[in-house]
Design a protein around this motif. Structure first.
Motif, PDB file in Angstrom:
ATOM      1  N   ALA A 194     -31.396 -51.787  37.376  1.00 52.58           N
ATOM      2  CA  ALA A 194     -32.737 -52.079  36.867  1.00 52.58           C
ATOM      3  C   ALA A 194     -33.768 -51.716  37.940  1.00 52.58           C
ATOM      4  CB  ALA A 194     -32.847 -53.556  36.510  1.00 52.58           C
TER       5      ALA A 194
ATOM      6  N   SER B  78     -39.271 -46.516  35.191  1.00 50.59           N
ATOM      7  CA  SER B  78     -40.285 -47.308  34.488  1.00 50.59           C
ATOM      8  C   SER B  78     -40.945 -46.483  33.393  1.00 50.59           C
ATOM      9  CB  SER B  78     -41.345 -47.811  35.469  1.00 50.59           C
ATOM     10  OG  SER B  78     -40.776 -48.679  36.401  1.00 50.59           O
TER      11      SER B  78
ATOM     12  N   GLU C 257     -38.460 -46.069  30.551  1.00 51.23           N
ATOM     13  CA  GLU C 257     -38.348 -47.276  29.727  1.00 51.23           C
ATOM     14  C   GLU C 257     -39.497 -47.372  28.733  1.00 51.23           C
ATOM     15  OE1 GLU C 257     -37.737 -50.414  32.587  1.00 51.23           O
ATOM     16  OE2 GLU C 257     -35.707 -49.690  33.032  1.00 51.23           O
ATOM     17  N   LEU C 258     -40.682 -46.915  29.143  1.00 53.84           N
ATOM     18  CA  LEU C 258     -41.803 -46.858  28.200  1.00 53.84           C
ATOM     19  C   LEU C 258     -41.480 -45.883  27.075  1.00 53.84           C
ATOM     20  CD1 LEU C 258     -44.770 -47.318  27.270  1.00 53.84           C
ATOM     21  CD2 LEU C 258     -45.384 -45.427  28.791  1.00 53.84           C
TER      22      LEU C 258
ATOM     23  N   ARG D 175     -39.142 -46.944  24.326  1.00 54.66           N
ATOM     24  CA  ARG D 175     -39.716 -47.891  23.352  1.00 54.66           C
ATOM     25  C   ARG D 175     -40.732 -47.238  22.419  1.00 54.66           C
ATOM     26  NH1 ARG D 175     -40.478 -53.691  25.412  1.00 54.66           N
ATOM     27  NH2 ARG D 175     -40.973 -53.981  23.229  1.00 54.66           N
TER      28      ARG D 175
ATOM     29  N   ALA E  15     -44.860 -50.512  37.411  1.00 55.05           N
ATOM     30  CA  ALA E  15     -43.723 -50.853  36.551  1.00 55.05           C
ATOM     31  C   ALA E  15     -44.095 -52.012  35.633  1.00 55.05           C
ATOM     32  CB  ALA E  15     -42.502 -51.201  37.393  1.00 55.05           C
ATOM     33  N   THR E  16     -44.796 -52.992  36.184  1.00 58.45           N
ATOM     34  CA  THR E  16     -45.242 -54.142  35.394  1.00 58.45           C
ATOM     35  C   THR E  16     -46.241 -53.705  34.324  1.00 58.45           C
ATOM     36  OG1 THR E  16     -44.885 -55.578  37.303  1.00 58.45           O
ATOM     37  CG2 THR E  16     -46.311 -56.427  35.558  1.00 58.45           C
ATOM     38  N   GLU E  17     -47.179 -52.851  34.699  1.00 58.82           N
ATOM     39  CA  GLU E  17     -48.182 -52.377  33.744  1.00 58.82           C
ATOM     40  C   GLU E  17     -47.541 -51.522  32.646  1.00 58.82           C
ATOM     41  OE1 GLU E  17     -51.978 -50.969  35.447  1.00 58.82           O
ATOM     42  OE2 GLU E  17     -51.234 -51.803  37.341  1.00 58.82           O
TER      43      GLU E  17
ATOM     44  N   GLU F 170     -44.483 -51.734  31.582  1.00 60.91           N
ATOM     45  CA  GLU F 170     -43.712 -52.654  30.739  1.00 60.91           C
ATOM     46  C   GLU F 170     -44.641 -53.335  29.729  1.00 60.91           C
ATOM     47  OE1 GLU F 170     -41.135 -56.677  31.416  1.00 60.91           O
ATOM     48  OE2 GLU F 170     -40.931 -55.082  32.898  1.00 60.91           O
ATOM     49  N   ALA F 171     -45.844 -53.713  30.175  1.00 63.12           N
ATOM     50  CA  ALA F 171     -46.816 -54.343  29.276  1.00 63.12           C
ATOM     51  C   ALA F 171     -47.272 -53.362  28.206  1.00 63.12           C
ATOM     52  CB  ALA F 171     -48.006 -54.866  30.083  1.00 63.12           C
TER      53      ALA F 171
ATOM     54  N   ALA G 202     -45.514 -50.858  27.025  1.00 64.23           N
ATOM     55  CA  ALA G 202     -44.370 -50.703  26.110  1.00 64.23           C
ATOM     56  C   ALA G 202     -44.275 -51.892  25.161  1.00 64.23           C
ATOM     57  CB  ALA G 202     -43.080 -50.554  26.899  1.00 64.23           C
ATOM     58  N   ALA G 203     -44.484 -53.100  25.693  1.00 64.51           N
ATOM     59  CA  ALA G 203     -44.410 -54.295  24.846  1.00 64.51           C
ATOM     60  C   ALA G 203     -45.524 -54.313  23.813  1.00 64.51           C
ATOM     61  CB  ALA G 203     -44.470 -55.554  25.710  1.00 64.51           C
TER      62      ALA G 203
END
Length: 155
Positions: free
Chosen positions: A34, A72, A75-76, A79, A144-146, A148-149, A151-152
């Protein structure tokens, strides 16, 4: 050691390779670490906990950060637009503007370029400093955090 440069599997980066038999049989994919695990490894390198990295630790750290950033982005795409995972990174960086906005896309592109430059050895350049690597690590974590947000939100 061969005189060959670049990835050993015909020019594809490690993120596209399957691990397993080389006889053409396709085995199961080995799960990749990860992003958080990659960043933990970076912290170990920066703290000096990895003693067998020798003089390569700074460039290895830059490579790991670049891989974490690329992961990262992957992963976007997985999704919101899975086909983009197979595109070259430069094309992905262009597409990122439409999915994540110009600010995030620009920050990812600048960081990716800096990590790419730092990871490659040139006799006329110094290796990246601990200060640069720590800053790039913080930027990688933030992006990476941004991503992920994004993508969510879009997924």
């Amino acid at each position: 050691m061969s005189g060959r440069r670049g990835p050993a599997s015909g020019g594809h980066s490690a993120r596209y390779r399957r691990r397993g038999p080389k006889n053409g049989a396709h085995g199961p994919r080995v799960p990749r670490p990860a992003v958080a695990e990659r960043l933990e490894t970076v912290e170990l390198l920066l703290s000096g906990s990895v003693s067998d990295a020798g003089g390569l630790w700074s460039r290895a750290t830059a490579w790991i950060l670049r891989i974490a950033l690329e992961q990262s982005v992957d992963e976007l795409w997985l999704r919101v637009a899975p086909a983009l995972v197979r595109c070259p990174m430069r094309a992905q960086l262009i597409a990122l503007r439409a999915f994540a906005g110009p600010d995030i896309a620009a920050r990812v592109a600048v960081l990716w370029a800096a990590l790419s430059r730092a990871a490659h050895h040139h006799d006329y350049e110094l290796a990246p400093s601990v200060t640069e690597l720590r800053r790039w690590c913080e930027q990688t974590l933030a992006l990476a955090t941004e991503l992920e947000a994004v993508a969510a939100h879009r997924g």
